[in-house]
Design a protein around this motif. Sequence first.
Motif, PDB file in Angstrom:
ATOM      1  N   LEU A  58       0.829  -1.200   0.000  1.00  0.00           N
ATOM      2  CA  LEU A  58       0.000   0.000   0.000  1.00  0.00           C
ATOM      3  C   LEU A  58       0.869   1.257   0.000  1.00  0.00           C
ATOM      4  O   LEU A  58       0.526   2.262  -0.635  1.00  0.00           O
ATOM      5  CB  LEU A  58      -0.927   0.003   1.217  1.00  0.00           C
ATOM      6  CG  LEU A  58      -1.995  -1.091   1.283  1.00  0.00           C
ATOM      7  CD1 LEU A  58      -2.902  -0.874   2.493  1.00  0.00           C
ATOM      8  CD2 LEU A  58      -2.832  -1.131   0.004  1.00  0.00           C
ATOM      9  N   GLY A  59       1.985   1.207   0.720  1.00  0.00           N
ATOM     10  CA  GLY A  59       2.891   2.345   0.719  1.00  0.00           C
ATOM     11  C   GLY A  59       3.464   2.609  -0.656  1.00  0.00           C
ATOM     12  O   GLY A  59       3.608   3.766  -1.071  1.00  0.00           O
ATOM     13  N   ARG A  64      -2.669   4.764  12.959  1.00  0.00           N
ATOM     14  CA  ARG A  64      -1.384   4.073  13.049  1.00  0.00           C
ATOM     15  C   ARG A  64      -0.981   3.495  11.697  1.00  0.00           C
ATOM     16  O   ARG A  64       0.194   3.584  11.299  1.00  0.00           O
ATOM     17  CB  ARG A  64      -1.475   2.945  14.074  1.00  0.00           C
ATOM     18  CG  ARG A  64      -1.406   3.408  15.524  1.00  0.00           C
ATOM     19  CD  ARG A  64      -1.608   2.244  16.455  1.00  0.00           C
ATOM     20  NE  ARG A  64      -1.328   2.585  17.837  1.00  0.00           N
ATOM     21  CZ  ARG A  64      -1.605   1.808  18.860  1.00  0.00           C
ATOM     22  NH1 ARG A  64      -2.183   0.627  18.656  1.00  0.00           N
ATOM     23  NH2 ARG A  64      -1.330   2.188  20.089  1.00  0.00           N
ATOM     24  N   LEU A  65      -1.941   2.890  10.980  1.00  0.00           N
ATOM     25  CA  LEU A  65      -1.605   2.305   9.691  1.00  0.00           C
ATOM     26  C   LEU A  65      -1.285   3.389   8.667  1.00  0.00           C
ATOM     27  O   LEU A  65      -0.368   3.241   7.858  1.00  0.00           O
ATOM     28  CB  LEU A  65      -2.751   1.417   9.191  1.00  0.00           C
ATOM     29  CG  LEU A  65      -2.467   0.626   7.901  1.00  0.00           C
ATOM     30  CD1 LEU A  65      -1.150  -0.142   8.014  1.00  0.00           C
ATOM     31  CD2 LEU A  65      -3.606  -0.327   7.601  1.00  0.00           C
ATOM     32  N   PHE A  66      -2.019   4.506   8.702  1.00  0.00           N
ATOM     33  CA  PHE A  66      -1.676   5.618   7.817  1.00  0.00           C
ATOM     34  C   PHE A  66      -0.262   6.119   8.119  1.00  0.00           C
ATOM     35  O   PHE A  66       0.488   6.489   7.207  1.00  0.00           O
ATOM     36  CB  PHE A  66      -2.681   6.764   7.957  1.00  0.00           C
ATOM     37  CG  PHE A  66      -3.953   6.558   7.173  1.00  0.00           C
ATOM     38  CD1 PHE A  66      -3.911   6.350   5.799  1.00  0.00           C
ATOM     39  CD2 PHE A  66      -5.186   6.585   7.795  1.00  0.00           C
ATOM     40  CE1 PHE A  66      -5.074   6.166   5.066  1.00  0.00           C
ATOM     41  CE2 PHE A  66      -6.359   6.400   7.075  1.00  0.00           C
ATOM     42  CZ  PHE A  66      -6.311   6.196   5.709  1.00  0.00           C
ATOM     43  N   SER A  67       0.117   6.146   9.399  1.00  0.00           N
ATOM     44  CA  SER A  67       1.468   6.558   9.765  1.00  0.00           C
ATOM     45  C   SER A  67       2.499   5.561   9.242  1.00  0.00           C
ATOM     46  O   SER A  67       3.580   5.946   8.764  1.00  0.00           O
ATOM     47  CB  SER A  67       1.603   6.678  11.284  1.00  0.00           C
ATOM     48  OG  SER A  67       0.783   7.708  11.791  1.00  0.00           O
ATOM     49  N   LEU A  68       2.167   4.271   9.320  1.00  0.00           N
ATOM     50  CA  LEU A  68       3.072   3.251   8.795  1.00  0.00           C
ATOM     51  C   LEU A  68       3.223   3.391   7.288  1.00  0.00           C
ATOM     52  O   LEU A  68       4.318   3.246   6.739  1.00  0.00           O
ATOM     53  CB  LEU A  68       2.555   1.855   9.160  1.00  0.00           C
ATOM     54  CG  LEU A  68       3.428   0.668   8.752  1.00  0.00           C
ATOM     55  CD1 LEU A  68       4.808   0.783   9.392  1.00  0.00           C
ATOM     56  CD2 LEU A  68       2.757  -0.641   9.145  1.00  0.00           C
ATOM     57  N   LEU A  69       2.126   3.695   6.611  1.00  0.00           N
ATOM     58  CA  LEU A  69       2.192   3.915   5.167  1.00  0.00           C
ATOM     59  C   LEU A  69       3.103   5.093   4.846  1.00  0.00           C
ATOM     60  O   LEU A  69       3.817   5.082   3.837  1.00  0.00           O
ATOM     61  CB  LEU A  69       0.799   4.175   4.585  1.00  0.00           C
ATOM     62  CG  LEU A  69      -0.197   3.008   4.594  1.00  0.00           C
ATOM     63  CD1 LEU A  69      -1.442   3.374   3.815  1.00  0.00           C
ATOM     64  CD2 LEU A  69       0.433   1.757   4.023  1.00  0.00           C
ATOM     65  N   SER A 108      -5.801   4.281   0.374  1.00  0.00           N
ATOM     66  CA  SER A 108      -6.486   4.861   1.536  1.00  0.00           C
ATOM     67  C   SER A 108      -7.803   4.149   1.804  1.00  0.00           C
ATOM     68  O   SER A 108      -8.173   3.893   2.959  1.00  0.00           O
ATOM     69  CB  SER A 108      -6.741   6.353   1.304  1.00  0.00           C
ATOM     70  OG  SER A 108      -5.532   7.065   1.207  1.00  0.00           O
ATOM     71  N   ALA A 109      -8.538   3.821   0.750  1.00  0.00           N
ATOM     72  CA  ALA A 109      -9.812   3.123   0.915  1.00  0.00           C
ATOM     73  C   ALA A 109      -9.606   1.728   1.506  1.00  0.00           C
ATOM     74  O   ALA A 109     -10.398   1.264   2.333  1.00  0.00           O
ATOM     75  CB  ALA A 109     -10.532   3.031  -0.430  1.00  0.00           C
ATOM     76  N   ILE A 110      -8.524   1.066   1.094  1.00  0.00           N
ATOM     77  CA  ILE A 110      -8.244  -0.267   1.621  1.00  0.00           C
ATOM     78  C   ILE A 110      -7.956  -0.205   3.119  1.00  0.00           C
ATOM     79  O   ILE A 110      -8.385  -1.072   3.891  1.00  0.00           O
ATOM     80  CB  ILE A 110      -7.059  -0.902   0.860  1.00  0.00           C
ATOM     81  CG1 ILE A 110      -7.510  -1.277  -0.559  1.00  0.00           C
ATOM     82  CG2 ILE A 110      -6.530  -2.124   1.584  1.00  0.00           C
ATOM     83  CD1 ILE A 110      -6.376  -1.754  -1.458  1.00  0.00           C
ATOM     84  N   VAL A 111      -7.224   0.834   3.556  1.00  0.00           N
ATOM     85  CA  VAL A 111      -6.987   0.999   4.990  1.00  0.00           C
ATOM     86  C   VAL A 111      -8.318   1.110   5.724  1.00  0.00           C
ATOM     87  O   VAL A 111      -8.546   0.459   6.744  1.00  0.00           O
ATOM     88  CB  VAL A 111      -6.124   2.248   5.264  1.00  0.00           C
ATOM     89  CG1 VAL A 111      -6.057   2.534   6.762  1.00  0.00           C
ATOM     90  CG2 VAL A 111      -4.713   2.050   4.714  1.00  0.00           C
ATOM     91  N   ARG A 112      -9.222   1.934   5.204  1.00  0.00           N
ATOM     92  CA  ARG A 112     -10.526   2.126   5.863  1.00  0.00           C
ATOM     93  C   ARG A 112     -11.417   0.897   5.725  1.00  0.00           C
ATOM     94  O   ARG A 112     -12.309   0.677   6.548  1.00  0.00           O
ATOM     95  CB  ARG A 112     -11.222   3.375   5.302  1.00  0.00           C
ATOM     96  CG  ARG A 112     -12.539   3.709   6.013  1.00  0.00           C
ATOM     97  CD  ARG A 112     -12.329   3.859   7.537  1.00  0.00           C
ATOM     98  NE  ARG A 112     -13.584   4.041   8.232  1.00  0.00           N
ATOM     99  CZ  ARG A 112     -14.395   3.044   8.599  1.00  0.00           C
ATOM    100  NH1 ARG A 112     -14.050   1.789   8.323  1.00  0.00           N
ATOM    101  NH2 ARG A 112     -15.514   3.289   9.244  1.00  0.00           N
ATOM    102  N   ASP A 113     -11.193   0.080   4.719  1.00  0.00           N
ATOM    103  CA  ASP A 113     -11.925  -1.183   4.621  1.00  0.00           C
ATOM    104  C   ASP A 113     -11.678  -2.053   5.845  1.00  0.00           C
ATOM    105  O   ASP A 113     -12.529  -2.844   6.239  1.00  0.00           O
ATOM    106  CB  ASP A 113     -11.473  -1.973   3.377  1.00  0.00           C
ATOM    107  CG  ASP A 113     -12.053  -1.422   2.081  1.00  0.00           C
ATOM    108  OD1 ASP A 113     -13.039  -0.650   2.145  1.00  0.00           O
ATOM    109  OD2 ASP A 113     -11.504  -1.754   1.013  1.00  0.00           O
ATOM    110  N   SER A 162      -5.386  13.583   9.923  1.00  0.00           N
ATOM    111  CA  SER A 162      -6.546  14.181   9.255  1.00  0.00           C
ATOM    112  C   SER A 162      -7.301  13.127   8.464  1.00  0.00           C
ATOM    113  O   SER A 162      -8.540  13.129   8.434  1.00  0.00           O
ATOM    114  CB  SER A 162      -6.105  15.330   8.342  1.00  0.00           C
ATOM    115  OG  SER A 162      -5.226  14.873   7.336  1.00  0.00           O
ATOM    116  N   MET A 163      -6.591  12.207   7.818  1.00  0.00           N
ATOM    117  CA  MET A 163      -7.252  11.144   7.061  1.00  0.00           C
ATOM    118  C   MET A 163      -8.067  10.247   7.984  1.00  0.00           C
ATOM    119  O   MET A 163      -9.223   9.917   7.703  1.00  0.00           O
ATOM    120  CB  MET A 163      -6.221  10.318   6.297  1.00  0.00           C
ATOM    121  CG  MET A 163      -5.567  11.033   5.140  1.00  0.00           C
ATOM    122  SD  MET A 163      -6.685  11.329   3.748  1.00  0.00           S
ATOM    123  CE  MET A 163      -6.916   9.668   3.139  1.00  0.00           C
TER     124      MET A 163
END
Length: 407
Positions: free
Chosen positions: A15-16, A134-139, A120-125, A325-326
């Motif tokens: 994803l990153g 945390r996952l957005f930060s890892l990305l 981003s959509a997959i993270v929210r899935d 923010s995301m």
Amino acid sequence: MTKRTGGTARFAILLGALTALGPLANDTYLPSLPQIADDLNATASATQLSLTACLVGLGSGQMIAGPISDRLGRRGPLLAGLLLFVAAALACSWAPNVWTLVVLRLLQGIGGATGIVIASAIVRDRHTGVQAARLFSLLMLVTGMAPILAPVAGGQLLRMTDWRGIFLALTAAGAVILLACTLLLPETHPVQARTAPTDSGPVFGRLLKDRQYVGYMLSCGFAFAAMFAYIAGSPFVLQEIHHMSPQAFSYVFGINALGLVVAAQTGGRIVHKSGPRRLLGLGVSGSALGGVGALVCAVTHAPLPALLVSLFVIVTSVGLVMPNSMALAMNNHGEIAGAAAALIGFLQHIIGAAMVPLVGLAGKTSALPMGITTAALGIAALASFTLITRPDPDPADLRPVAVEAAR
């Protein structure tokens, strides 16, 4: 993360890589912008339009790919977009003039947009609240390697080839990511969770009626655009006005990007204690402070180190702004995560695209347009956060609760 995703580390890297593709397309060729201007007999402002075009494509492409992925699933639209990116990057290497390059960069941006919005959509899935932050930060750890390595790689590539060779390298990178997604990326948006074809229009209206969503979206968009004003202006300000070599510029650019990564990872480690909103407030404050600092440096003709510190703060603050923010904006919109991510991404890139030509208005002779633009955008990010958003009365929805795997 569930086993269906193939493991947290591998999934985050994939994803990153998707979210890094757009920054990779922009940052790798940044050291070559002056060379492109000379080779194609174009002005600095006209050459910067190739960056603007890519930003427009990255924004508008998300508005297309996000809702489509809500209806059709994530995999199909993603692979189609990556194929477009590869084809456009290859064509850029043959561009005979700056205007052809601008058009091809628009198409490249549209293709790259699918990776940003669908990742981003997959993270929210899969996740909400703190866990999503945390996952957005890892990305951003993975994504942040693109602006660290890309300008350095671009500067080194210019020792061996010209700007056309850089686009051939982008073609190869896009092809590798396309192959990896084809082989490794599972579908995370099952049929029963998908929206009907007639839902897209009302969905965007519904999002724009959500005050919290709009406030977080604007905070993110303005801070992101401030960074892109720096990205567009710094090759000329640092190389032409302050006489840095392409290689020295690439190192400075990489240090700033490293600051972004460190901020994102630090935020990811403490978000469970501080909460995403507090970290976001710190980030937009930094964006405003760095922008005002860059303006003061331009007005007073301050020494180069003072300007570099201000630019470092502008970029580093994005490491706190983007993940939090995301997560906050998308927290209550899981069923339309593609559209929610698309609208945020669209605003980021459209504001950035609108600001990019402004930083080149004085040509190669003044840093003042870049200073004014970064200051205005940083202040706008802080104002959006302060005046529009409100603390959630019930923080329970920001606990690290995973979305049910059945989704």
